[in-house]
Design an enzyme around this catalytic site. Structure first.
Site, PDB file in Angstrom:
ATOM      1  N   GLY A 101      64.114  61.480  -1.876  1.00  0.00           N
ATOM      2  CA  GLY A 101      65.222  61.758  -2.795  1.00  0.00           C
ATOM      3  C   GLY A 101      64.813  62.755  -3.863  1.00  0.00           C
ATOM      4  O   GLY A 101      65.606  63.614  -4.266  1.00  0.00           O
ATOM      5  N   SER A 174      68.819  58.663 -14.514  1.00  0.00           N
ATOM      6  CA  SER A 174      68.042  59.066 -13.340  1.00  0.00           C
ATOM      7  C   SER A 174      67.232  60.317 -13.665  1.00  0.00           C
ATOM      8  O   SER A 174      67.791  61.341 -14.068  1.00  0.00           O
ATOM      9  CB  SER A 174      68.996  59.346 -12.175  1.00  0.00           C
ATOM     10  OG  SER A 174      68.397  60.214 -11.239  1.00  0.00           O
ATOM     11  N   ASP A 321      60.886  51.539  -9.876  1.00  0.00           N
ATOM     12  CA  ASP A 321      60.210  51.499  -8.577  1.00  0.00           C
ATOM     13  C   ASP A 321      59.309  50.269  -8.428  1.00  0.00           C
ATOM     14  O   ASP A 321      58.848  49.962  -7.326  1.00  0.00           O
ATOM     15  CB  ASP A 321      59.367  52.766  -8.374  1.00  0.00           C
ATOM     16  CG  ASP A 321      60.237  54.002  -8.164  1.00  0.00           C
ATOM     17  OD1 ASP A 321      61.424  53.851  -7.807  1.00  0.00           O
ATOM     18  OD2 ASP A 321      59.731  55.121  -8.366  1.00  0.00           O
ATOM     19  N   LYS A 348      68.261  53.149  -3.381  1.00  0.00           N
ATOM     20  CA  LYS A 348      66.931  53.738  -3.153  1.00  0.00           C
ATOM     21  C   LYS A 348      66.722  53.917  -1.641  1.00  0.00           C
ATOM     22  O   LYS A 348      67.683  53.914  -0.886  1.00  0.00           O
ATOM     23  CB  LYS A 348      65.857  52.848  -3.783  1.00  0.00           C
ATOM     24  CG  LYS A 348      65.950  52.797  -5.313  1.00  0.00           C
ATOM     25  CD  LYS A 348      65.648  54.149  -5.910  1.00  0.00           C
ATOM     26  CE  LYS A 348      65.739  54.136  -7.430  1.00  0.00           C
ATOM     27  NZ  LYS A 348      65.600  55.476  -8.007  1.00  0.00           N
ATOM     28  N   ARG A 352      67.164  47.877  -2.161  1.00  0.00           N
ATOM     29  CA  ARG A 352      65.949  47.116  -2.508  1.00  0.00           C
ATOM     30  C   ARG A 352      66.249  45.742  -3.100  1.00  0.00           C
ATOM     31  O   ARG A 352      65.348  44.901  -3.162  1.00  0.00           O
ATOM     32  CB  ARG A 352      65.066  47.938  -3.467  1.00  0.00           C
ATOM     33  CG  ARG A 352      64.376  49.079  -2.745  1.00  0.00           C
ATOM     34  CD  ARG A 352      63.353  49.795  -3.607  1.00  0.00           C
ATOM     35  NE  ARG A 352      62.702  50.824  -2.818  1.00  0.00           N
ATOM     36  CZ  ARG A 352      62.157  51.929  -3.314  1.00  0.00           C
ATOM     37  NH1 ARG A 352      62.179  52.152  -4.632  1.00  0.00           N
ATOM     38  NH2 ARG A 352      61.573  52.814  -2.523  1.00  0.00           N
TER      39      ARG A 352
END
Ligand code: S3P
Length: 433
Positions: A101, A174, A321, A348, A352
């Protein structure tokens, strides 16, 4: 590949994770459009880095790899000859961002201002991740770009454009979105401002500033003017996210001591340390140093008496993450842990939230899925089972660490996904036992 992980009676050793993926991507991209040439050392390894290099080379980028430039021989180095902001060439084929990404969103910021046709695509996972978030501001700046499903999904097709700066209120915190806008802003007339809802990793801002861009940061507002960059040598710290697997392994295991050397400790990335500290983790920080504007340190983690916490609000982008592996820590901690405000986890490399809840529950944890996170009832004794990575590197590695803590044997399907960001992960895991 199906990988078995057996319970470890003791975990001990010294780990040097690969170079940081986020910083490597920026060092490669920004040096490619800079004036001059630069030496980038401790470059990340793995499939995601190959995707970024391939896209930049497709645009004429000159990035030459040396076998190694470190004393230990463990790291990787590149010589990047800058093309200048106006030196990219029309690619002869579709640019392939693979599973990455970061590659797709950062390179799109570059393609937006180029006077040529280009297409960027990726694997099945990436082609289903949201791209409207970058295409909306890029279009507002003047880019001509389209994509599948009304411009929301890749492949993305760019036809260039004369860009003009905008002030843009980002709908999500982001770093990929912010970086895409700022990279486009380097070639836009006037000022380009990205206003963040909360702070996300700031590697792009740091590196652009160090390379001479006209950029300023005022709390959550980042403004860049059209700028030429000067090439800059970068010695990349080891990956904070890669390190987090070993930190959690040591803290969650009843008999462990692991030292992780040279880890990036940029405060926009160390949410994992903040959360683990609040959980009562036994982690020491030694040898703090700084290179090319990025701090790093050695981290020593040991068996800890962990307790549940709430993880929500402004810390989420700094720990995004690491939430799957923190959920594992929470499942063996005492008390409950609640993760909120983390709906981004659903878009993601896999969903997730679903992947973490499913995997941990199969191992005997008690985790409930919520819309924007999960509730983990701690104090579970995990026992080995068959779990799925869903082709997601961070889920594969989270389940591997769970396997070290669980009794018996854990089998991880599609374990090769770890290669996306951490080739050598399985060898390191074996060496620690
Ligand atoms: C990254 C930013 C984060 C992170 C990803 C890498 C980057 O994504 O999840 O692994 O290098 O900018 P978002 O910024 O989209 O949350």
């Amino acid at each position: 590949m199906r990988q078995g992980v057996r319970h470890a009676s003791r975990l001990e050793g010294v780990v040097v994770p690969p170079g940081d993926k986020s910083i490597s991507h920026r060092a490669a991209l920004l040096n490619t459009i800079a004036d001059g040439s630069a030496h980038v050392s401790n470059f990340c390894v793995g499939d995601d880095r190959s995707a970024m290099l391939q896209c930049l080379r497709g645009l004429g980028g000159q990035l030459r790899r040396h076998e190694s430039c470190s004393v230990s021989g463990a790291d990787e180095c590149f010589e990047v000859t800058g093309l200048g902001i106006d030196g990219l060439q029309e690619p002869g084929d579709v640019l392939d961002a693979g599973n990455s990404g970061t590659t797709m969103r950062l390179v799109s910021g570059l393609l937006a201002s180029q006077p040529f046709f280009s297409v960027i695509s990726g694997d099945g996972s990436l082609r289903n991740r949201p791209m409207a978030r970058i295409l909306n501001p890029l279009r507002m700046m003047g880019a001509t770009v389209s994509g599948r499903q009304n411009g929301s999904l890749a492949p993305l097709v760019f036809q260039g454009g004369e860009l003009t700066g905008i002030e843009y209120e980002m709908p999500v915190a982001s770093a990929q979105l912010k970086s895409s806008i700022l990279i486009a802003g380097l070639a836009a007339a006037g000022a380009t401002t990205a206003v963040q809802p909360s702070a996300s990793r700031d590697h792009t801002e740091r590196m652009m500033a160090a390379m001479g861009a006209n950029i300023s940061v005022n709390e959550l507002r980042v403004t860049v003017q059209a700028s030429r960059l000067k090439s800059m040598d970068v010695n990349i710290p080891c990956d904070t996210s890669g390190a987090s697997f070993w930190l959690v392994a040591a803290c969650a295991h009843p008999n462990a001591s692991i030292r992780v050397n040279g880890v990036g400790i940029n405060p926009t990335r160390t949410g994992v340390l903040t959360v683990l500290e609040r959980m009562g983790a036994n982690i020491r920080i030694e040898n703090v140093r700084e290179d090319a504007g990025e701090p790093s340190a050695d981290l020593i983690a040991e068996t800890s008496d962990l307790r549940g916490v709430e993880i929500s609000g402004d810390i989420i982008p700094a720990v995004i993450d690491e939430l799957p592996v923190l959920a594992l820590a929470a499942s063996v901690a005492s008390g409950d842990t609640v993760i909120r405000d983390a709906a981004e986890l659903r878009v993601k490399e896999s969903d997730r939230i679903k992947a973490t809840v499913e995997g941990l529950n199969r191992l005997g944890a008690r985790v409930e899925e919520t819309d924007d996170g999960m509730t983990i009832h701690g104090g579970s004794a995990l026992s080995g089972a068959e779990v799925r990575s869903r082709g997601d590197h961070r889920i594969a590695m989270t389940m591997a660490v769970a396997g070290l803590v669980a009794t018996g044997e854990t089998a991880i399907e599609q374990a090769e996904a770890a290669d996306v960001s951490y080739p050598g992960f399985w060898e390191t895991l074996a060496a620690l036992q």
